[in-house]
Design a protein around this motif. Structure first.
Motif, short mmCIF file in Angstrom:
data_model
loop_
_atom_site.label_atom_id
_atom_site.label_comp_id
_atom_site.label_asym_id
_atom_site.label_seq_id
_atom_site.Cartn_x
_atom_site.Cartn_y
_atom_site.Cartn_z
N GLU A 102 -8.44 39.14 80.14
CA GLU A 102 -9.58 38.25 80.33
C GLU A 102 -10.20 37.93 78.98
OE1 GLU A 102 -13.76 38.11 82.92
OE2 GLU A 102 -12.35 39.78 83.14
N LYS A 105 -12.94 40.04 76.76
CA LYS A 105 -13.12 41.37 77.32
C LYS A 105 -12.29 42.44 76.61
CE LYS A 105 -15.83 40.00 80.68
NZ LYS A 105 -17.24 40.41 80.78
N LYS A 125 -10.69 27.75 80.84
CA LYS A 125 -11.75 28.49 81.52
C LYS A 125 -11.72 28.21 83.02
CE LYS A 125 -14.77 28.61 77.47
NZ LYS A 125 -16.10 28.29 76.91
N TYR A 128 -11.86 32.67 88.12
CA TYR A 128 -11.16 33.92 88.39
C TYR A 128 -9.91 34.11 87.54
CZ TYR A 128 -14.15 33.72 92.52
OH TYR A 128 -15.22 33.64 93.37
N GLY A 129 -9.71 33.27 86.56
CA GLY A 129 -8.50 33.39 85.75
C GLY A 129 -7.30 32.76 86.47
#
Length: 219
Positions: A102, A105, A125, A128-129
Motif C-alpha cells: 500500500e 505504508k 489511487k 481499496y487498491g
C-alpha cells in the motif's frame, strides 16, 4: 638573528608542507559546497515490455497496460486500468498471488508474488487498491502453481471521467531462498532487501524497472 633598521627582529618565513596546504584548501572547498555528499544510487536495470524478468522464485513478463471498460451486472459500465502479466512459478510449492504494497505504508518482508510489485509511477489511487487475480482457463484464483505459466491481471478501478496516464512504470523486486528461522531450519522464498540501519524499516531491492504504454482497449 638579523635585526631590522628600527631594532625589531625580523621573523623567519614559516614553510608549510605542500600536502598539508592542499588538504586545508580541500577542506575549505568542501565546506563551501555543503560538505561531503554520497554518490547517487545506481538506477535499477530497465526492461522492455515482453522481456522476462528473473525474480528468483518467478519469471515474469509484463505484457501490456490497458485502459478498458466492461459491462456491469446492472447494465452500468465499469472502467479499469489493467496490467497484464505472464508469471511462471519456478519454486517447488504453490505461491499466493497476494496484495501489492500500500503506497505510503512501508514494506514488509513478504513471500507473496504481488508484494514484489513495489510501486507504480504515477501512483494509481483507488479506495481499496488493485484487485490481483490469476487467470487460468477462464477461472480466477489466487494461487500460482509450480512450473506453470499463468496470466496475472492487476486491475485498478477508474472513475468513468478519469484520465488514464499515457504510460505507467513499475518497480519490480526479487526473492531470495532463505531460512525461516534458526529453530525450524526450514526455507522459503522471501522478498529481497535489507533493514535500514540493521533495525528497520525494511527496504526492498529493486531488481528491474519497466515502463508500459497505456493503450485504450474495449473488452
Amino acid at each position: 638573528m638579523t635585526s631590522s633598521p628600527n631594532g625589531a627582529r625580523r621573523r623567519r618565513p614559516v614553510l608549510v608542507p605542500v600536502a598539508l596546504a592542499l588538504a586545508v584548501v580541500g577542506i575549505g572547498v568542501t565546506a563551501a559546497f555543503g560538505g561531503l555528499k554520497e554518490a547517487p544510487e545506481k538506477p535499477p536495470p530497465t526492461v522492455s515490455p515482453g522481456d522476462t524478468i528473473d525474480q528468483g522464485q518467478f519469471r515474469t513478463q509484463f505484457i501490456k497496460a490497458i485502459d478498458t471498460t466492461e459491462k456491469g451486472d446492472f447494465g452500468d459500465t465499469k472502467r479499469y486500468l489493467e496490467l497484464v502479466l505472464k508469471v511462471t512459478n519456478m519454486g517447488e510449492n504453490t505461491a499466493s498471488v497476494g496484495l501489492m504494497p500500500e503506497p505510503g505504508k512501508g514494506f514488509s518482508r513478504s513471500t507473496t508474488f504481488a508484494s514484489s510489485l513495489l510501486r507504480t509511477r504515477p501512483e494509481i489511487k483507488t479506495k481499496y487498491g488493485p484487485k490481483i487475480s490469476v487467470l487460468s482457463l477462464g477461472i480466477e484464483s489466487q494461487q500460482l502453481h509450480p512450473g506453470i505459466t499463468t496470466t496475472v491481471v492487476v486491475k485498478y478501478d477508474l472513475e468513468p471521467t478519469a484520465t488514464a496516464p499515457p504510460e505507467i512504470s513499475i518497480d519490480v523486486g526479487s526473492f531470495v531462498y532463505e531460512e525461516l528461522g534458526l529453530r525450524d531450519q526450514t526455507h522459503d522464498w522471501w522478498l529481497s532487501g535489507e533493514l535500514k540501519d540493521d533495525k528497520g524499516p525494511f527496504e526492498p531491492e529493486v531488481a528491474a524497472r519497466i515502463t508500459l504504454p497505456v493503450r485504450k482497449e474495449s473488452s
